[in-house]
Enzyme design. Structure first.
Site, mmCIF file in Angstrom:
data_model
loop_
_atom_site.group_PDB
_atom_site.id
_atom_site.type_symbol
_atom_site.label_atom_id
_atom_site.label_comp_id
_atom_site.label_asym_id
_atom_site.label_seq_id
_atom_site.Cartn_x
_atom_site.Cartn_y
_atom_site.Cartn_z
ATOM 1 N N ARG A 89 0.806 -1.221 0.000
ATOM 2 C CA ARG A 89 0.000 0.000 0.000
ATOM 3 C C ARG A 89 0.837 1.269 0.000
ATOM 4 O O ARG A 89 0.353 2.333 -0.386
ATOM 5 C CB ARG A 89 -1.002 -0.053 1.148
ATOM 6 N N GLU A 126 0.639 -7.283 13.101
ATOM 7 C CA GLU A 126 -0.566 -7.461 13.911
ATOM 8 C C GLU A 126 -1.180 -8.841 13.651
ATOM 9 O O GLU A 126 -1.787 -9.439 14.507
ATOM 10 C CB GLU A 126 -1.562 -6.361 13.526
HETATM 11 O O1 LIG Z 1 2.486 -1.231 11.857
HETATM 12 P P1 LIG Z 1 2.388 -2.689 11.497
HETATM 13 O O2 LIG Z 1 1.823 -3.530 12.592
HETATM 14 O O3 LIG Z 1 3.695 -3.218 11.023
HETATM 15 O O4 LIG Z 1 1.341 -2.843 10.315
HETATM 16 C C1 LIG Z 1 1.262 -1.972 9.219
HETATM 17 C C2 LIG Z 1 1.461 -2.685 7.907
HETATM 18 O O5 LIG Z 1 0.426 -3.667 7.701
HETATM 19 C C3 LIG Z 1 -0.161 -3.453 6.421
HETATM 20 O O6 LIG Z 1 0.473 -4.146 5.420
HETATM 21 P P2 LIG Z 1 0.390 -5.733 5.255
HETATM 22 O O7 LIG Z 1 1.566 -6.345 5.939
HETATM 23 O O8 LIG Z 1 -0.950 -6.200 5.681
HETATM 24 O O9 LIG Z 1 0.654 -5.968 3.739
HETATM 25 P P3 LIG Z 1 -0.082 -5.491 2.379
HETATM 26 O O10 LIG Z 1 0.183 -4.011 2.221
HETATM 27 O O11 LIG Z 1 0.635 -6.283 1.355
HETATM 28 O O12 LIG Z 1 -1.537 -5.795 2.492
HETATM 29 C C4 LIG Z 1 -0.001 -1.971 6.194
HETATM 30 O O13 LIG Z 1 -0.115 -1.621 4.830
HETATM 31 C C5 LIG Z 1 1.370 -1.712 6.755
HETATM 32 O O14 LIG Z 1 2.401 -1.956 5.830
HETATM 33 N N1 LIG Z 2 -6.083 -2.647 11.193
HETATM 34 C C1 LIG Z 2 -5.442 -2.624 10.029
HETATM 35 N N2 LIG Z 2 -6.045 -2.174 8.914
HETATM 36 C C2 LIG Z 2 -5.396 -2.163 7.727
HETATM 37 N N3 LIG Z 2 -4.144 -2.570 7.577
HETATM 38 C C3 LIG Z 2 -3.511 -3.023 8.657
HETATM 39 N N4 LIG Z 2 -2.255 -3.473 8.830
HETATM 40 C C4 LIG Z 2 -2.103 -3.799 10.127
HETATM 41 N N5 LIG Z 2 -3.216 -3.568 10.820
HETATM 42 C C5 LIG Z 2 -4.113 -3.076 9.922
#
Ligand SMILES: O=P(O)(O)OC[C@H]1O[C@H](OP(=O)(O)OP(=O)(O)O)[C@H](O)[C@@H]1O
Ligand SMILES: Nc1ncnc2[nH]cnc12
Length: 203
Positions: A89, A126
């Protein structure tokens, strides 16, 4: 602003005492539109997670532009050499910010996606564990970098990104996210680096 820089904090107590619709009105009117455009999906991708979905914001060009503009206004003129975007993202906002401020864009990718020599950093999420990789040579020692992602939850992902960039000898000026989960308020800085958040998650 405190060490966790936040777009919502600039209005002080007056802003936080408003009804929800006016929460950001005294800070920057664009923030309310950004907050409203984020869809919160309960129990995705697993029970208990309130998922903040930015794809609805991407469907609204005016709001999407407001979000990019707010980052551009913050970082232009700061001699930023590179914007590092976190897969996936961070890729939706980072390139637009990089082009507008005249910086290069560096993708920080999930494992096995980059074809060249990489350095890697693992982290806890998370809802699981993951790893970020960066091409060796993407960044030069001493360069000033902003790390961009959509959301900070535990801060584990951004911390891994900071470690990667610092291993290359570059300087992380700040991390920039659209959304901060409320629990992130407990953090001041990540690895000593400030985190700038536009809006707090609504739920
Ligand atoms: O602060 P944190 O606990 O580290 O979480 C935040 C991260 O989680 C999500 O990505 P995700 O790992 O779900 O991957 P994606 O963007 O590929 O969906 C979001 O886009 C951040 O990169
Ligand atoms: N609550 C949340 N919503 C979207 N992206 C996430 N990545 C980690 N936690 C998330």
């Amino acid at each position: 602003m405190g060490e966790q820089e936040s777009g919502e904090s600039g209005g002080g107590d007056t802003a936080t005492e408003q009804a929800p619709a006016a929460k950001y009105a005294l800070v920057d009117p664009r923030l309310q539109g950004i907050s409203d455009a984020i869809r919160v999906v309960p129990h995705f991708p697993k029970p208990g997670i309130m998922f903040n979905d930015i794809t609805a914001l991407l469907l609204r060009p005016g709001v999407f532009k407001d979000a990019v503009d707010m980052f551009v206004e913050r970082y232009q003129g700061m001699a930023i050499a590179a914007v590092a975007g976190i897969e996936a993202r961070g890729f939706m906002f980072g390139p637009a910010i990089a082009l507008a401020i005249g910086a290069k864009f560096i993708p920080l990718r999930k494992p096995g996606k980059l074809p060249g020599e990489v350095i890697s950093e693992s982290y806890v999420l998370e809802y699981g564990t993951d790893c970020l990789e960066m091409h060796v040579g993407a960044i030069e020692a001493g360069e000033r970098v902003v790390v961009v992602d959509d959301l900070v939850a535990t801060g584990g992902t951004l911390s891994a990104a900071i470690r990667l960039i610092e291993r290359a000898g570059a300087d992380v000026v700040e991390c920039a996210c659209l959304i901060g989960l409320p629990k992130f308020k407990d953090f001041c800085k990540l690895n000593g680096k400030p985190v700038y958040v536009l809006v707090e998650s609504r739920k």
